[in-house]
Design an enzyme around this catalytic site. Structure first.
Site, PDB file in Angstrom:
ATOM      1  N   TYR A   1     -21.523  65.984  23.964  1.00 34.67           N
ATOM      2  CA  TYR A   1     -22.513  66.881  23.370  1.00 34.67           C
ATOM      3  C   TYR A   1     -22.161  68.344  23.684  1.00 34.67           C
ATOM      4  CZ  TYR A   1     -26.609  69.773  23.033  1.00 34.67           C
ATOM      5  OH  TYR A   1     -27.442  70.834  22.749  1.00 34.67           O
TER       6      TYR A   1
ATOM      7  N   LYS B   1     -20.755  71.689  21.269  1.00 36.03           N
ATOM      8  CA  LYS B   1     -21.335  73.034  21.205  1.00 36.03           C
ATOM      9  C   LYS B   1     -20.266  74.096  21.486  1.00 36.03           C
ATOM     10  CE  LYS B   1     -25.423  72.122  19.878  1.00 36.03           C
ATOM     11  NZ  LYS B   1     -25.894  72.614  18.568  1.00 36.03           N
TER      12      LYS B   1
ATOM     13  N   SER C   1     -25.523  75.918  23.610  1.00 39.23           N
ATOM     14  CA  SER C   1     -26.263  75.296  24.714  1.00 39.23           C
ATOM     15  C   SER C   1     -25.659  75.646  26.068  1.00 39.23           C
ATOM     16  CB  SER C   1     -26.209  73.778  24.527  1.00 39.23           C
ATOM     17  OG  SER C   1     -26.704  73.108  25.662  1.00 39.23           O
TER      18      SER C   1
HETATM   19  C1  WQD Z   1     -34.364  68.591  33.805  1.00 33.29           C
HETATM   20  C2  WQD Z   1     -34.347  68.247  35.284  1.00 33.29           C
HETATM   21  C3  WQD Z   1     -33.504  66.044  35.736  1.00 33.29           C
HETATM   22  C4  WQD Z   1     -36.753  63.792  33.899  1.00 33.29           C
HETATM   23  C5  WQD Z   1     -30.845  68.371  28.976  1.00 33.29           C
HETATM   24  C6  WQD Z   1     -29.473  68.319  28.392  1.00 33.29           C
HETATM   25  C7  WQD Z   1     -29.061  69.692  27.940  1.00 33.29           C
HETATM   26  C8  WQD Z   1     -30.079  70.246  26.964  1.00 33.29           C
HETATM   27  C9  WQD Z   1     -31.474  70.179  27.524  1.00 33.29           C
HETATM   28  C10 WQD Z   1     -30.079  70.032  24.643  1.00 33.29           C
HETATM   29  C11 WQD Z   1     -33.081  67.500  35.705  1.00 33.29           C
HETATM   30  C12 WQD Z   1     -34.952  66.159  36.134  1.00 33.29           C
HETATM   31  C13 WQD Z   1     -35.916  64.770  34.349  1.00 33.29           C
HETATM   32  C14 WQD Z   1     -37.534  63.059  34.843  1.00 33.29           C
HETATM   33  C15 WQD Z   1     -36.565  64.375  36.614  1.00 33.29           C
HETATM   34  N1  WQD Z   1     -30.013  69.492  25.769  1.00 33.29           N
HETATM   35  N2  WQD Z   1     -35.821  65.067  35.674  1.00 33.29           N
HETATM   36  N3  WQD Z   1     -37.418  63.393  36.161  1.00 33.29           N
HETATM   37  O1  WQD Z   1     -30.757  67.466  31.877  1.00 33.29           O
HETATM   38  O2  WQD Z   1     -31.374  69.861  32.443  1.00 33.29           O
HETATM   39  O3  WQD Z   1     -30.820  69.228  30.114  1.00 33.29           O
HETATM   40  O4  WQD Z   1     -31.756  68.882  28.027  1.00 33.29           O
HETATM   41  O5  WQD Z   1     -30.245  69.874  23.611  1.00 33.29           O
HETATM   42  O6  WQD Z   1     -27.823  69.608  27.373  1.00 33.29           O
HETATM   43  O7  WQD Z   1     -28.578  67.844  29.370  1.00 33.29           O
HETATM   44  O8  WQD Z   1     -32.946  68.487  31.052  1.00 33.29           O
HETATM   45  O9  WQD Z   1     -35.312  67.847  30.954  1.00 33.29           O
HETATM   46  O10 WQD Z   1     -33.562  66.015  31.107  1.00 33.29           O
HETATM   47  O11 WQD Z   1     -33.996  67.437  33.079  1.00 33.29           O
HETATM   48  O12 WQD Z   1     -36.486  64.628  37.800  1.00 33.29           O
HETATM   49  O13 WQD Z   1     -38.302  62.137  34.517  1.00 33.29           O
HETATM   50  O14 WQD Z   1     -35.424  67.319  35.519  1.00 33.29           O
HETATM   51  O15 WQD Z   1     -32.794  65.268  36.660  1.00 33.29           O
HETATM   52  O16 WQD Z   1     -32.751  67.917  36.988  1.00 33.29           O
HETATM   53  P1  WQD Z   1     -31.401  68.714  31.490  1.00 33.29           P
HETATM   54  P2  WQD Z   1     -34.000  67.395  31.467  1.00 33.29           P
END
Ligand code: WQD
Length: 319
Positions: free
Chosen positions: A143, A147, A119
């Site tokens: 997490y 990885k 990841s």
């Molecule tokens: C993306 C962006 C949020 C929801 C996570 C894990 C990572 C991996 C993938 C794996 C961020 C913003 C989100 C919302 C928003 N996991 N957001 N409003 O955090 O980049 O990655 O998932 O298995 O390890 O950390 O992904 O989709 O949560 O967020 O503004 O309602 O969208 O702050 O900037 P993230 P995400």
């Protein structure tokens, strides 16, 4: 060729399994169905198994022998960042314990090819425009640690007994390659925004004061079908190349901000919503994008789909 896909009932694993079958491989899925869905694996042989359980090594050895497994794609893992902060022991037991059992069974049965689901969370909070695989990794939650430690464990096995491994560091995976394999978890930006719209609510932006072009966080969104295809490229690479241990980013190389993703969602859904800006979410790096030159050059893999296809396929899969 028979491939064991662990976690093959999950959102990403089921895409990998289906693409392998489509391209003529025989696939066996091992999945404990704790978050995976049995309906996703109807086309393949499925063994219900928790890789971190006490008798997993014996069960895995029996699966490998029965089905003449030649290579393994290992996706089965716990992947909720917040949960990993609350339950670090369980995350290490599940993600590292499960991998250790798998490697023990592979070693005992002479299976030496592994594609490991890693990841971008291994990078932590990088202060660079694009992450390179040779950067120092400083994960910021258990997490991401599991990885990175998983990559190290695989590297140690490569040195000790000749395991050949490709680690794929996934960036932000989204979209649906087939409507029945859609992401049902509502845990990431695009599914969360769709769920809000379906409930008649406005999607939320976590922070608009980041040091990025429009102030919202930037991520490298990769289509799950392209990601699945990267696993097949990695298997091909393990067949033709005798290098023992390698790591590749899987992304597009281009970032999209939260506002840009929401603009695409407005276009695709035809719903003219006004997003709500809330404070920053703890632990979010302002920008996390992949340098994809290694995977482009070494595996000959390129993402074929962009944000439009990601949002379109994800939306049409749930409608
Ligand atoms: C993306 C962006 C949020 C929801 C996570 C894990 C990572 C991996 C993938 C794996 C961020 C913003 C989100 C919302 C928003 N996991 N957001 N409003 O955090 O980049 O990655 O998932 O298995 O390890 O950390 O992904 O989709 O949560 O967020 O503004 O309602 O969208 O702050 O900037 P993230 P995400």
């Amino acid at each position: 060729m028979t491939v064991l896909v662990t976690g093959g009932a999950g959102y990403i694993g089921s895409h990998v399994a289906r693409l392998l079958i489509e391209r003529g491989s025989k696939v066996v899925v091992a999945d404990d169905l704790s978050t995976g869905l049995e309906a996703r694996v109807t086309a393949v042989e499925h063994v219900q198994l928790d890789l971190a359980s006490a008798d997993a090594v014996q069960q895995l050895r029996s699966i490998i022998k029965t089905h003449s497994i030649e290579s393994v794609i290992h996706l089965a893992a716990r992947k909720k960042v917040g949960e990993s902060v609350a339950l670090p022991e369980w995350y290490y037991q599940q993600n590292i314990g499960g991998l250790a059992n798998l490697l023990e069974a592979m070693k005992a049965e002479g299976v030496d090819r592994l594609v490991f689901s890693s990841s971008a969370a291994t990078y932590g909070m990088p202060d660079v425009a694009a992450c390179r695989e040779d950067m120092i990794c400083q994960p910021i939650n258990p997490y991401g640690e599991t990885k990175l430690v998983g990559e190290w464990l695989a590297r140690a096995a490569a040195r000790a007994w000749g395991l050949r491994v490709v680690n794929l560091r996934y960036f932000n995976v989204a979209g649906a390659g087939w409507p029945d394999l859609a992401d049902t978890a509502v845990a990431n930006l695009i599914p969360i925004a769709f769920a809000a719209l379906k409930a008649g609510k406005a999607p939320v932006v976590f922070g608009s004061d980041y040091p990025t072009a429009d102030g919202s966080c930037v991520r490298d969104y990769v289509h799950v079908h392209d990601l699945a295809d990267a696993h097949l490229s990695a298997l091909d690479y393990l067949e033709r190349d005798d290098r023992k241990f390698d790591t590749f980013n899987v992304g597009t190389g281009a970032g999209s901000s939260v506002f840009e993703v929401l603009a695409e969602i407005k276009r695709v859904t035809g719903i003219a919503f006004e997003e709500v800006v809330e404070p920053r979410r703890a632990g979010d790096p302002p920008s996390l994008c992949a340098d994809v030159s290694r995977i482009n050059e070494e595996l000959g893999w390129h993402a074929k789909q962009g944000l439009a296809e990601i949002v379109e396929s994800a939306w049409s899969a749930i409608n």
